[in-house]
Write a protein that holds these residues in place. Structure first.
Motif, PDB file in Angstrom:
ATOM      1  N   ASP A   1     101.861  61.297  42.559  1.00  0.00           N
ATOM      2  CA  ASP A   1     101.533  62.704  42.695  1.00  0.00           C
ATOM      3  C   ASP A   1     100.039  62.919  42.406  1.00  0.00           C
ATOM      4  N   TRP A   2      99.658  63.880  41.551  1.00  0.00           N
ATOM      5  CA  TRP A   2      98.242  64.091  41.247  1.00  0.00           C
ATOM      6  C   TRP A   2      97.590  62.861  40.627  1.00  0.00           C
ATOM      7  N   GLY A   3      98.393  61.950  40.075  1.00  0.00           N
ATOM      8  CA  GLY A   3      97.824  60.714  39.556  1.00  0.00           C
ATOM      9  C   GLY A   3      97.114  59.907  40.621  1.00  0.00           C
TER      10      GLY A   3
ATOM     11  N   VAL B   1      99.550  50.188  42.559  1.00  0.00           N
ATOM     12  CA  VAL B   1     100.886  50.590  42.989  1.00  0.00           C
ATOM     13  C   VAL B   1     100.845  52.078  43.302  1.00  0.00           C
ATOM     14  N   VAL B   2     101.248  52.426  44.503  1.00  0.00           N
ATOM     15  CA  VAL B   2     101.216  53.811  44.978  1.00  0.00           C
ATOM     16  C   VAL B   2     102.643  54.329  45.084  1.00  0.00           C
ATOM     17  N   LEU B   3     102.903  55.476  44.449  1.00  0.00           N
ATOM     18  CA  LEU B   3     104.226  56.101  44.446  1.00  0.00           C
ATOM     19  C   LEU B   3     104.103  57.554  44.899  1.00  0.00           C
ATOM     20  N   ASN B   4     104.447  57.846  46.123  1.00  0.00           N
ATOM     21  CA  ASN B   4     104.501  59.221  46.640  1.00  0.00           C
ATOM     22  C   ASN B   4     103.363  60.092  46.104  1.00  0.00           C
ATOM     23  N   THR B   5     102.216  59.865  46.672  1.00  0.00           N
ATOM     24  CA  THR B   5     101.007  60.550  46.232  1.00  0.00           C
ATOM     25  C   THR B   5     100.025  60.603  47.392  1.00  0.00           C
ATOM     26  N   ALA B   6      98.841  61.123  47.131  1.00  0.00           N
ATOM     27  CA  ALA B   6      97.758  61.134  48.110  1.00  0.00           C
ATOM     28  C   ALA B   6      96.435  61.137  47.372  1.00  0.00           C
ATOM     29  N   ALA B   7      95.410  60.652  48.054  1.00  0.00           N
ATOM     30  CA  ALA B   7      94.042  60.750  47.558  1.00  0.00           C
ATOM     31  C   ALA B   7      93.142  61.099  48.738  1.00  0.00           C
ATOM     32  N   PHE B   8      93.693  61.910  49.627  1.00  0.00           N
ATOM     33  CA  PHE B   8      92.986  62.343  50.829  1.00  0.00           C
ATOM     34  C   PHE B   8      93.512  63.721  51.204  1.00  0.00           C
TER      35      PHE B   8
ATOM     36  N   PRO C   1      97.069  41.800  29.873  1.00  0.00           N
ATOM     37  CA  PRO C   1      96.273  42.609  30.808  1.00  0.00           C
ATOM     38  C   PRO C   1      96.807  44.040  30.890  1.00  0.00           C
ATOM     39  N   SER C   2      95.906  44.973  31.092  1.00  0.00           N
ATOM     40  CA  SER C   2      96.285  46.387  31.030  1.00  0.00           C
ATOM     41  C   SER C   2      96.840  46.891  32.356  1.00  0.00           C
ATOM     42  N   VAL C   3      97.867  47.722  32.246  1.00  0.00           N
ATOM     43  CA  VAL C   3      98.412  48.483  33.371  1.00  0.00           C
ATOM     44  C   VAL C   3      98.266  49.956  33.011  1.00  0.00           C
ATOM     45  N   VAL C   4      97.558  50.691  33.851  1.00  0.00           N
ATOM     46  CA  VAL C   4      97.321  52.115  33.615  1.00  0.00           C
ATOM     47  C   VAL C   4      98.224  52.907  34.558  1.00  0.00           C
ATOM     48  N   MET C   5      99.044  53.776  33.988  1.00  0.00           N
ATOM     49  CA  MET C   5     100.017  54.560  34.747  1.00  0.00           C
ATOM     50  C   MET C   5      99.656  56.030  34.661  1.00  0.00           C
ATOM     51  N   LEU C   6      99.483  56.668  35.806  1.00  0.00           N
ATOM     52  CA  LEU C   6      99.000  58.044  35.857  1.00  0.00           C
ATOM     53  C   LEU C   6     100.033  58.955  36.517  1.00  0.00           C
ATOM     54  N   HIS C   7     100.479  59.937  35.759  1.00  0.00           N
ATOM     55  CA  HIS C   7     101.510  60.856  36.242  1.00  0.00           C
ATOM     56  C   HIS C   7     100.894  61.999  37.042  1.00  0.00           C
ATOM     57  N   GLY C   8     101.770  62.818  37.597  1.00  0.00           N
ATOM     58  CA  GLY C   8     101.331  63.983  38.357  1.00  0.00           C
ATOM     59  C   GLY C   8     101.809  65.275  37.730  1.00  0.00           C
ATOM     60  N   ASN C   9     102.075  66.267  38.565  1.00  0.00           N
ATOM     61  CA  ASN C   9     102.501  67.595  38.145  1.00  0.00           C
ATOM     62  C   ASN C   9     103.852  67.921  38.774  1.00  0.00           C
ATOM     63  N   PRO C  10     104.836  68.369  37.993  1.00  0.00           N
ATOM     64  CA  PRO C  10     104.779  68.787  36.600  1.00  0.00           C
ATOM     65  C   PRO C  10     105.443  67.773  35.664  1.00  0.00           C
TER      66      PRO C  10
ATOM     67  N   ALA D   1     100.446  75.332  36.140  1.00  0.00           N
ATOM     68  CA  ALA D   1      99.949  76.350  37.064  1.00  0.00           C
ATOM     69  C   ALA D   1      98.593  75.970  37.638  1.00  0.00           C
ATOM     70  N   ARG D   2      97.710  75.435  36.800  1.00  0.00           N
ATOM     71  CA  ARG D   2      96.360  75.113  37.274  1.00  0.00           C
ATOM     72  C   ARG D   2      96.366  73.945  38.264  1.00  0.00           C
ATOM     73  N   PHE D   3      97.248  72.974  38.083  1.00  0.00           N
ATOM     74  CA  PHE D   3      97.349  71.897  39.065  1.00  0.00           C
ATOM     75  C   PHE D   3      97.706  72.452  40.439  1.00  0.00           C
TER      76      PHE D   3
END
Length: 294
Positions: free
Chosen positions: A113-115, A134-141, A39-48, A204-206
């Protein structure tokens, strides 16, 4: 920036010895870790950061899970087009196209983060494809709080100049985002993709894409994502939170718990924003066990 011979033979490959896939978009090539089976686990990084941030968790999971860890366009090993419109909407669209191309089926989502905004932006459109989060020090609000260090980086012209010409954002993060000093080879891994001003454009754009008022074009999108998070409330969620994060502090943790009151929480009192760097091997193993549970 193509995945050059310089990367293949770089010392950081010792820390990041994973298979790399490539997906071509109309704006450039997105590269991603493509490791393991199951099964797939998708991991999304942030900036920078880039997918390098997840290397310990990838290692812990790849024998029993398929890991997809993309570098957002402009980041890590992905191309860094100079005339691209770097914004949350496009990052979400890129992720949507990539996962459709990979035909992952239902996935577990890991975001930092931005992920968080990118991953949740995709997830609220496809809740049927989300198994666990799984949430690691981020936001979506939205939040009215912005640290002074980030606010300075958003100052028109001055902010971009310091971020791109002096690599101030990436360099500072390797110190300010952790509670324990990074080993030299790990610090080098974070710095490697951002070696020239041109390669720092997405960094910079992030920063510029952080919305502080309703007139900002990304403000309504994050607000819309927040309103749709309710469709994910029944998904199992594990929050692992660095308690000494000066950017995503406990006010953001409270925001997640308001929206997901049944989430399991592990707050690491001695960890900063790069929570997986400060986390012990046992914490990494604990996250992996949770993701491996059937």
């Amino acid at each position: 920036m193509p995945m050059t011979v310089a990367f293949v033979h770089s010392p950081i490959r010792t820390l990041f010895p994973f298979q790399i896939g490539a997906y071509t978009t109309s704006s450039g090539v997105i590269r991603y870790v493509n490791e393991g089976v199951g099964p797939s686990v998708v991991m999304l990084h942030g900036n920078p950061t880039w997918s390098f941030f997840y290397r310990r968790l990838i290692t812990a999971l790849r024998d029993r899970r398929r890991i997809i860890a993309p570098d957002h366009l402009g980041c890590g090993l992905s191309d860094k087009p100079q005339n691209y419109h770097y914004c949350l909407a496009n990052h979400i669209a890129n992720l949507e196209q990539l996962l459709l191309h990979l035909a992952t089926g239902p996935v577990d989502l890991v975001v930092h983060d931005w992920g968080g905004a990118i991953g949740m932006g995709w997830a609220v459109r496809h809740p049927e494809l989300v198994r666990r989060i799984v949430v690691l020090n981020t936001a979506a609000f939205l939040s009215p709080h912005i640290p002074l260090r980030i606010a300075i980086a958003k100052i028109p012209q001055l902010g971009e100049w310091t971020v791109r010409q002096f690599n101030a954002f990436v360099l500072a993060a390797t110190v300010w985002a952790v509670e324990r000093p990074l080993p030299p080879e790990v610090r080098a891994g974070y710095l490697w993709p951002y070696d020239t001003p041109a390669h720092r454009i997405a960094v910079a754009r992030f920063v510029q894409d952080i919305p502080l008022h309703p007139a900002h074009p990304t403000w309504p999108l994050i607000d819309a994502i927040d309103r749709e998070l309710v469709c994910l409330r029944d998904k199992p969620m594990r929050i692992v939170w660095g308690g000494r994060d000066w950017c995503f502090d406990d006010r953001f943790l409270a925001g997640w718990l308001k929206r997901f009151p049944n989430a399991e929480v592990t707050r690491l009192d001695d960890a900063g924003h790069y929570v997986l760097e400060d986390a012990s091997d046992e914490v990494i193993a604990r996250i992996a066990r949770w993701l491996l549970a059937e």
